[in-house]
Motif scaffolding. Structure first.
Motif, short mmCIF file in Angstrom:
data_model
loop_
_atom_site.label_atom_id
_atom_site.label_comp_id
_atom_site.label_asym_id
_atom_site.label_seq_id
_atom_site.Cartn_x
_atom_site.Cartn_y
_atom_site.Cartn_z
N GLU A 1 -1.06 -4.95 -8.38
CA GLU A 1 -0.32 -5.29 -9.60
C GLU A 1 0.62 -4.17 -10.02
O GLU A 1 1.75 -4.43 -10.40
CB GLU A 1 -1.30 -5.60 -10.73
CG GLU A 1 -0.62 -6.13 -11.99
CD GLU A 1 -1.61 -6.64 -13.01
OE1 GLU A 1 -1.19 -6.79 -14.18
OE2 GLU A 1 -2.77 -6.89 -12.66
N LEU A 2 0.16 -2.93 -9.93
CA LEU A 2 1.00 -1.79 -10.25
C LEU A 2 1.61 -1.18 -9.00
O LEU A 2 2.77 -0.77 -8.98
CB LEU A 2 0.19 -0.74 -11.00
CG LEU A 2 0.94 0.48 -11.54
CD1 LEU A 2 2.05 0.04 -12.49
CD2 LEU A 2 -0.01 1.43 -12.23
N PHE A 3 0.82 -1.16 -7.94
CA PHE A 3 1.32 -0.66 -6.66
C PHE A 3 0.62 -1.42 -5.53
O PHE A 3 -0.46 -1.99 -5.72
CB PHE A 3 1.05 0.84 -6.51
CG PHE A 3 -0.40 1.19 -6.30
CD1 PHE A 3 -0.92 1.34 -5.02
CD2 PHE A 3 -1.25 1.34 -7.38
CE1 PHE A 3 -2.25 1.66 -4.82
CE2 PHE A 3 -2.59 1.66 -7.19
CZ PHE A 3 -3.09 1.81 -5.91
N SER A 4 1.24 -1.44 -4.37
CA SER A 4 0.64 -2.11 -3.22
C SER A 4 1.04 -1.37 -1.96
O SER A 4 1.90 -0.48 -1.98
CB SER A 4 1.08 -3.57 -3.13
OG SER A 4 2.49 -3.67 -3.02
N ILE A 5 0.43 -1.74 -0.84
CA ILE A 5 0.69 -1.05 0.42
C ILE A 5 0.71 -2.06 1.56
O ILE A 5 -0.05 -3.02 1.57
CB ILE A 5 -0.37 0.05 0.69
CG1 ILE A 5 -0.04 0.81 1.99
CG2 ILE A 5 -1.77 -0.52 0.72
CD1 ILE A 5 -0.84 2.10 2.15
N VAL A 6 1.64 -1.84 2.50
CA VAL A 6 1.72 -2.64 3.72
C VAL A 6 1.51 -1.68 4.88
O VAL A 6 2.33 -0.81 5.13
CB VAL A 6 3.09 -3.34 3.86
CG1 VAL A 6 3.16 -4.12 5.17
CG2 VAL A 6 3.34 -4.26 2.68
#
Length: 547
Positions: free
Chosen positions: A84-89
């Protein structure tokens, strides 16, 4: 713009590897690249910023995302803000998808954290369009996707809750050229239209150049250099960054590619790049440099303040009678650089090279070596000094000497080495230039050698002194194409493995463009920087006419 990410003193320790301490920040909407070789700590950094490290990792320092301290939160709080605030791929995108679930079901698991079920279908459609996939692709299973499609879907999943920051770990490593271009365009569009900040973890400097505004260069778990991407990649200030750029095929379309030389020895807790660095000092073995301001918005972690200028020629002038051969000629050669001096025959290249090599006393201007007026009597007789390989090998070596006598002559005249050292250096120098070092060859008279062997003997003589700068005057003149290619690769290979600087004097621009970090053009007695157009191989023919 306010900060979305602030990292202060972040350290991650595994058995046998330590990342950090790292300190940096990202503004909202910024694209920052973290680049380096495999094993430099890039993925560890990505996992640390996402709080997805393995249990055995020991973490210290501060990571604040949008003002929230990540490592002071409970796990359930981190789970709430993650996506929601940050994500990672992550890299190897297929491994992060459940092979038994359709894409629709996997995307729903993310959307349910924030949105009611009635909105899922429309949001899925918007997300698929955003990343360039079809809505019908939602019915596929992961094994029905190409690598590029899987990467796009994971990006859609990462964007599902409209995070302010997305971390992309080697996002284009498995893509073909068309998929790569489409993905880059996609990141730019999302950044522009949604204001999403991206941290790009990559070994691909071209990708960093195309996407990021700032870049950090990592090696051995340490940020070695940081600054504006354009400036860092145009003129690096750390020897490691310099090596990475030379090894990048995508950024060197005309040049031969050379990897960073292997480590000769390990440091003792000092600079992690110590064993591979061409300008290291003894202090670098034990003193770990900190990342400090270097001017121009740049930060560099180097005990010498960054790449050091080895030789500097200031306003050199030379007259023969009434003719001005050189007028106000200035140049710089940095540690570990391969510089070429090009120009037509008779323009004064050899004159300038003899001045820079310390074989001509009467001239205007000044030559500095390591920041001090060059003392050639000392530089010719000491290690890490200046050696010159003259154009005519027949006139450079006494033909009646044996190979042993010819190669050892500089050491003998310098009086600095004992018998064992002389023997070792002769053998190493001959092996480095591709000649035998057995007794039979050592006792052969120079006059019995071929022209190519004599040329290599001259280079071996210079190598015995372990120079920091070698000046090679027209080393490929009068050679056929095959011999020319061999000599160029030979010289560049020596320079790369030994770490010294080379000034190559040549009238052949094509040769210079293949091996040089920078090129100077001497024309009408004046010296100026010269840059071949790297994207057009045929340019050399036209640029030669400028001479």
């Amino acid at each position: 713009m306010s900060e979305i990410l602030n990292v202060h003193g972040l350290t991650v320790e595994y058995p046998g590897f330590t990342l950090g301490p790292c300190s940096f920040s990202m503004k909202r909407g910024e694209i920052l690249a973290a680049a380096g070789e495999s094993g430099s700590g890039k993925t560890t950094l990505a996992r640390a910023l996402s709080r997805l490290l393995e249990e055995e990792a020991a973490v210290a320092g501060e990571v604040a995302i949008a003002g929230s301290s990540l490592y002071k939160m409970k796990e359930e709080e981190v789970r709430r803000i993650r996506m929601e605030l940050f994500s990672i791929v992550f890299q190897n995108s297929g491994e992060w998808l459940n092979p038994s679930m359709r894409l629709r079901e996997q995307l729903r698991e993310t959307l349910i954290k924030k949105y009611p079920a009635r909105e899922h279908r429309e949001r899925m459609k918007i997300l698929m369009v955003m990343v360039g996939l079809e809505e019908t692709d939602l019915e596929r299973y992961p094994d029905q996707l190409s690598g590029g499609m899987a990467q796009k879907f994971l990006l859609a999943n990462a964007m599902a809750l409209s995070p302010e920051m997305v971390i992309l770990d080697e996002p284009t490593s498995s893509m073909d050229a068309n998929s790569r271009k489409a993905f880059i365009d996609l990141i730019r569009r999302i950044n522009r239209e949604h204001g999403t900040a991206f941290l790009i973890i990559t070994h691909d400097l071209r990708l960093a150049r195309e996407l990021s505004s700032r870049i950090m260069i990592l090696y051995g778990g340490v940020v070695e250099e940081a600054g504006l991407t354009e400036k860092v990649l145009e003129r690096p200030k750390h020897p490691y960054t310099q090596g990475l750029l030379r090894a990048s095929m995508d950024l060197n379309l005309l040049k031969d590619i050379w990897g960073i030389r292997p480590a000769e020895e390990e440091g003792l807790g000092g600079c992690p790049f110590f064993g591979r660095c061409c300008q290291r000092l003894d202090i670098c073995r034990t003193k770990r440099p900190s990342l400090t301001e270097n001017g121009d918005g740049r930060q560099v972690a180097c005990n010498r303040g960054g790449i050091v200028t080895l030789l500097e020629a200031q306003h050199i002038g030379k007259r023969y009678g009434k003719q001005d051969v050189l007028r106000d000629a200035s140049l710089e050669i940095e540690h570990g650089e391969f510089i070429s001096l090009v120009g037509k025959s008779g323009v004064g290249k050899t004159t300038l090279s003899r001045i820079l090599g310390g074989y001509m006393d009467e001239f205007e201007g000044n030559v500095l070596y390591d920041g001090k007026t060059a003392d050639y009597k000392q530089l010719h007789k000491s290690s890490h000094g200046v050696q010159m390989v003259f154009q005519d090998s027949n006139e450079s070596v006494n033909p009646s000497m044996t190979v042993r006598e010819a190669v050892s002559e500089p050491l003998t005249l310098s009086g600095q080495a004992d018998a064992d050292t002389v023997k070792d250096r002769i053998g190493q120098a001959l092996r480095d230039v591709g000649l035998p070092a057995d007794a039979r060859f050592l006792n052969t008279r120079v006059k019995k050698l071929s022209g190519g062997q004599k040329q290599r003997i001259c280079i071996a003589r210079a190598l015995t002194m372990e120079p920091a700068l070698m000046i090679a005057d027209e080393p490929t003149s009068m050679l056929d194409p095959s011999s020319k290619a061999n000599v160029l690769r030979f010289l560049k290979g020596l320079q790369n493995s030994r770490g010294f600087s080379i000034l190559m004097v040549t009238h052949d621009l094509t040769c210079a463009a293949k091996v040089s970090d920078r090129i100077y053009l001497l024309k009408n007695g004046r010296l100026q920087p010269f840059a071949p157009v790297a994207d057009r191989i045929e340019c050399s023919i036209y640029q030669m006419e400028e001479f």
